[in-house]
Design an enzyme around this catalytic site. Sequence first.
Site: not given
Length: 265
Positions: A40, A106, A142
Site C-alpha cells: 500500500e 480500499k 491494510c
Amino acid sequence: MRIALAQINSTTDVAANLAKVEDFTRRAADSGAELVVFPEATMSAFNRELRGQADEHLPSWQASLANLAAETGTIVVVGEFAAAEDKVINLLAAYYPDGSRAEYAKIHLYDAFGFKESETVVPGEEPLLIDVAGEEIGLTICYDIRFPKLYAEVSRRGARIAIVSASWGAGPGKVEQWQVLARARALDSNMFIIALGQADPQVTGVEVPKNGPTGVGHSLVVDPFGRVVVELGGEEALEVVDVDPSVADEAATAIPVLANAKLGY
C-alpha cells in the site's frame, strides 16, 4: 504459481519510488515470477500532500507501470492514490503485460490508533478479484485484514488466494497483530494470504513522514491451514514464493468453515 513479495519503503519522492518498483519488478521477472506484489502507498508514503501528488503524478505513474508490466511480462500489483474531489482514493492496482489494468479501492479506512484516514480518503465499496493465469486472486488493503467477512466474500466468489498490501502502523504489539490476523484470515476463509507490507524504516533507515502509518516489515505468506510458508524481517527485500492454490481445496474439504457457516456468518 510463482509470486514475488517486494517489501520496500516508499517515501514522498514519487520518481524515486518508481525507480525502486522498476528495479524490484525486473528482479522478480528474472526469477520467473508471474506476479509481483508491492505495498500500500507505494506511489507515495502517506503524507498531507497526497491530493496534490495524485493530481500531478498519477497519469505518468500509470503509464510507467503499464510499460513496466509489458516490458517484463509480469503482472505488477502496487499501491497508488487517485484524486477524488478534495480527497484521494487509496488504490491497489494490477497492471497486466497486455496493457490492461484493474483497481481495488480500499473499503475499510484506518480510523484507529489515533489516525483518521477517512479525513483524507474516500472509501471503496466493492471487493475485487483479478485473474492471474486463470486463478482468481482477491485484492485487499491494510486495515481490511481486520474484517473477516470481506475475506469470506472474496473466497466465496472463487478466490483461493488473497493479497493484502499494507503500510502497517508501528507500535506495541502491532507486528504480532499483523501476524495473527494474516493467519486468522487464512484459516477462516480457506485461502492463501499474501500479506505484504512496507519495510520497517527503523531497520532500513529510509526517511518517511512521521504523521502516518509507515510499515513494520514482516511480510508473510500463510497457507489455508494457517501455516506460515515464509516470513520476512524488517528490511527491504524481494522474496519469491511458489504457491499451490490446490491446497485451498484441501483446506476447504478438511475445515469447511464457509460451507458450515450459519446465516452468512
